[in-house]
Design an enzyme around this catalytic site. Structure first.
Site, mmCIF file in Angstrom:
data_model
loop_
_atom_site.group_PDB
_atom_site.id
_atom_site.type_symbol
_atom_site.label_atom_id
_atom_site.label_comp_id
_atom_site.label_asym_id
_atom_site.label_seq_id
_atom_site.Cartn_x
_atom_site.Cartn_y
_atom_site.Cartn_z
ATOM 1 C CD GLN A 251 -6.708 -2.418 2.851
ATOM 2 O OE1 GLN A 251 -7.733 -3.069 2.926
ATOM 3 N NE2 GLN A 251 -5.525 -2.991 2.721
ATOM 4 N N GLY A 252 -6.071 2.542 3.155
ATOM 5 C CA GLY A 252 -4.881 3.133 3.764
ATOM 6 C C GLY A 252 -4.541 2.463 5.083
ATOM 7 C CB SER B 89 1.181 -0.538 4.999
ATOM 8 O OG SER B 89 0.732 -1.859 5.012
ATOM 9 C CB SER C 32 -4.346 -1.091 -4.027
ATOM 10 O OG SER C 32 -3.701 -2.012 -3.196
ATOM 11 C CD GLU D 2 -5.773 -7.385 2.468
ATOM 12 O OE1 GLU D 2 -5.791 -6.924 3.617
ATOM 13 O OE2 GLU D 2 -5.047 -6.951 1.561
#
Lengths: 379, 400
Positions: free
Chosen positions: B131-132, B134, B166, B255
């Site tokens: 997941q991109g 931040s 992550s 999330e």
């Protein structure tokens, strides 16, 4: 069982809220206090509640009750907590009704339960003898005398004890203070010879008394449950009271919180609503979260009392401890966020702080119940 | 027998027959997770067998529709499957950001073609996603993200940097929030883009954390060309162009629910009091450290109340009651509670809990976990952001 109110329970809640907002707002309690009312509640109002089935909410239908279960009783306690309604609901409809339903013999039930349902009789439960709750420390003596017993000792912090028609009292028929065994419950006519009562004017303006038993005669018929039934049977009744108090505190905390949120939205300082300050927003949001937790444990405790009465001890401790702490926080934040006006007698918030403090202490404060929970969990 | 009882019976029989013995040890730690992906090294033959059998049945994602590789099970059936797996201490066959995050986003916002293309490889553990979100200058203020995505006709040109991705160094694909319209207000120029990590110009660099582990990376995009269509009819953007914030918000809520539920799940093992009793010992039936005993009892009360709140919120959602924004409350309370819990576990562990290496402590397992929990109240929106959301959406306080 789903952790939500059923449709019937929601209807009861809505009806109760409408009724109490109209008939028993905080101003009614203020009036009783200002009149230094010795009864501590309005008998007319209690009669009306009884007619709606509230007084006998836990009483079986055979005895004229509504048989609505502990969740139903909790719904009413919570709504009465919102408006700080003064009534003998806890002492009579929760504690005494539970004691009679769970421990009473048929004759006792037939004699007393219908009168609870109609609102005719007020009961009180006399357990504590010292400043801190400790049923196991019961020292009051019930000595064998002929075919019966003679009861001697002092009781304190007896809710509605100043006006009760009947008193359920815990006394020691065997063992020493500190023993779990040897405690017996007696159901005594409050007018019996040898009982003296002193009304104690409490911080929350609700009725309470200190009782003195000086050789009060009791027969075997006055025993509620088994002789030497011990702490176990008393604890069941206390658990019901603890869950009821948790529900009442939950209602009071929610009402205080709502008042506070309204105030944050209208009070202006520095030319802006104080609710726009993050310092207050974060505290409000934290308190909101705590209140949600309190609602969950309270409902669970009431459901467990309905479903596994004998096993509900630990969850009732959990609810009493959590509700006590959260309601305390809610009342403290309410006063602080209202600022100076929160300190005035004219404003209602102080009544909430006072009632919550009393409910917190009754039948064990948060420390008592945390200790009990740790012991039950083996550490 | 009702349908659900039949389902339970059949499920139990199937699991008994198909779950390898080695996969029934109840191991749930981060080290035992099967993540899948092109580069995945199975820890054992049993791990592979278990994944293949469950994927074949659609039970790596039991609630997803069958046509996308799921099991097509109802909520009640999923609950039964989970409880049966718990009872036999079966490990989860597969976990991944594809299952947790991208899948739900595609199911809600993707086209039928995107779902058919991307979902089945996730369910079989063939493609691992990261997941991109931040960026170095877009943390709590996520919507201020700057990763540039320019329209170059047949492709997008991506330049920028992501952080806290992550396991980016082990992943095959990334789902990314990128800025497609720099002139729009900050929430309105963001798109949700799918990028192959094997593309020219993508690079990653692991970040070493205070726990000594590196579950997160920095991810760099230097002139990365992303085709407008990954295959004929398979768009690389999920949802509408410039409406990526809607997808992001949906996923952040999702999330938060997962993080808070995970915080609660940890409570399922041995209680704090039980652990402390075995480590410190009892005196006259009570924990030998009375102050710690009190703190643990208070924490157990709060932890228990929190679990019941998770349960109540679920039941309320089922009954059509409740408040949507409560995921922020659960995220806030659950993560703060988890940190508190690990502080108490460290307190009862004493000096032994401070050993960082060596077999006695499994290389400082508790200490590393304790440090890991400090991220709980930062990732997925800090506690302070959650409190802002509660103040704004639930309490409707002014100016929030």
């Amino acid at each position: 069982m789903a952790l939500v109110l059923t449709e019937e329970q929601q209807m009861l809640r809505d009806a109760a809220r409408g009724f109490l907002d109209e008939k028993a707002p905080v101003s009614a309690l203020r009036k009783l206090r200002d009149a230094n009312d010795e009864t501590g509640f309005s008998r007319d109002l209690w009669k009306e509640m009884a007619e709606m089935g509230w007084a006998g909410i836990l009483v079986g239908e055979d005895y004229g009750g509504a048989d609505f279960g502990f969740v139903g009783a909790g719904v009413l306690a919570e709504e009465m907590g919102r408006t700080l309604t003064a009534s003998p609901f806890l002492s009579t409809s929760i504690l005494a009704a539970t004691a009679l339903q769970k421990l009473g013999g048929e004759a006792q039930r037939q004699e007393h339960l219908p009168k609870i349902s109609t609102g005719e009789a007020v009961f009180a439960l006399a357990v504590d003898e010292a400043r801190k709750h400790g049923p196991q420390k019961t020292a009051m003596k019930a000595e064998k005398h002929g075919n019966g017993f003679k009861l001697s000792g002092d009781k304190t912090f007896v809710a509605d004890g100043q006006v009760a028609d009947n008193i359920i009292v815990a006394a020691r028929t065997a063992g020493a203070p500190g023993d779990a065994e040897g405690i017996t419950l007696f159901l005594i006519d409050a007018a019996a010879k040898g009982i003296s009562r002193e009304r104690t004017v409490m911080v929350d303006s609700r009725g309470a008394a200190r009782l003195k038993f000086d050789g009060v005669d009791a027969t075997g018929d006055d025993v509620l449950g088994e002789v030497d039934g011990g702490l176990a049977s008393l604890e069941g009744v206390l658990n019901a009271g603890r869950a009821g108090l948790a529900a009442e505190m939950s209602g009071a905390a929610q009402a205080a919180f709502t008042m506070t949120m309204d105030y944050l939205k209208e009070r202006k300082q520095f030319g802006i609503e104080i609710g726009s300050f993050q310092a207050l927003q974060h505290r409000a949001a934290h308190l909101y979260s705590e209140i949600e937790l309190m609602k969950s444990v309270t409902l669970k405790a009431l459901q467990d009392l309905d479903e596994h009465y004998g096993m509900a001890g630990i969850i009732c401790s959990l609810a009493k401890a959590k509700a006590g702490e959260v309601a305390k926080l809610a009342s403290q934040e309410a006063v602080q966020m209202h600022g100076g006006i929160g300190m005035t007698d004219e404003f209602d918030i102080g009544f909430y702080m006072k009632r919550i403090r009393v409910a917190q202490e009754m039948f064990g404060d948060a420390a008592f119940h945390a200790d009990r929970l740790a012991a039950m969990r083996g550490y | 027998m009702s349908d659900l009882e039949t389902f339970r019976k059949d499920t139990r029989a199937w699991l008994e027959e198909n779950c390898p013995a080695e996969m029934r040890d109840g191991a749930g730690g981060e080290d035992n997770i099967c993540w899948g992906g092109r580069n995945w090294q199975f820890q054992s033959e049993a791990q592979k067998t278990w994944l293949d059998r469950m994927a074949e049945k659609g039970w790596t994602v039991p609630a997803w529709p069958k046509e996308y590789g799921g099991g097509g099970l109802s909520k009640e059936e999923v609950k039964i499957l989970k409880s049966e797996m718990r009872d036999m201490k079966a490990r989860s066959p597969l976990e991944s950001f594809g299952i947790w995050m991208l899948g739900p986003a595609l199911l809600k916002y993707g086209t039928h073609e995107q779902k058919l293309h991307f979902l089945p490889p996730i369910t079989r553990g063939e493609i691992r996603w990261c997941q991109g979100y931040s960026e170095p200058n877009a943390g709590s203020d996520l919507a201020s993200l700057q990763c540039k995505c320019e329209d170059k006709g047949d492709h997008w040109l991506v330049n920028g940097q992501k952080v806290w991705t992550s396991y980016a160094d082990e992943s095959d694909w990334i789902f990314c929030l990128v800025r497609t319209d720099p002139k729009a207000t900050k929430h309105n120029g963001i798109s949700f883009l799918l990028i192959d990590m094997a593309a020219q110009g993508v690079s990653t660099k692991p970040i070493k954390l205070i726990s000594g582990k590196s579950p997160f990376c920095e991810t760099f995009f230097d002139d990365v060309k992303v085709p407008k269509e990954h295959a004929p009819g398979i768009g690389s953007i999920v949802g509408d162009l410039n409406r990526g914030w809607d997808v992001a918000k949906y996923l952040l809520t999702h999330e938060r629910e997962m993080i808070s539920a995970g915080g609660g799940g940890l409570f399922g093992g041995r209680g704090m009091g039980e652990i402390a009793a075995s480590e410190i010992g009892l005196e006259a039936g009570r924990l030998a450290d009375p102050m710690l005993r009190g703190k643990i009892a208070q924490a157990e009360i709060d932890g228990w109340a929190f679990l019941l709140t998770l349960e109540r919120m679920k039941d309320e959602a089922k009954a059509g009651q409740g408040v949507g924004a409560n995921s922020s409350m659960l995220k806030y309370y659950g993560t703060e509670f988890n940190k508190r819990r690990f502080e108490l576990l460290m307190d009862s562990g004493g000096s032994e809990a401070l050993e960082w290496e060596g077999e006695r402590t499994q290389d400082g397992k508790l200490a590393r976990s304790w440090l890991r929990t400090k991220a709980n109240s930062i990732e997925g929106g800090t506690s302070e952001v959650q409190l802002n959301i509660i103040a704004k959406r639930i309490l409707q306080l002014p100016g929030a």
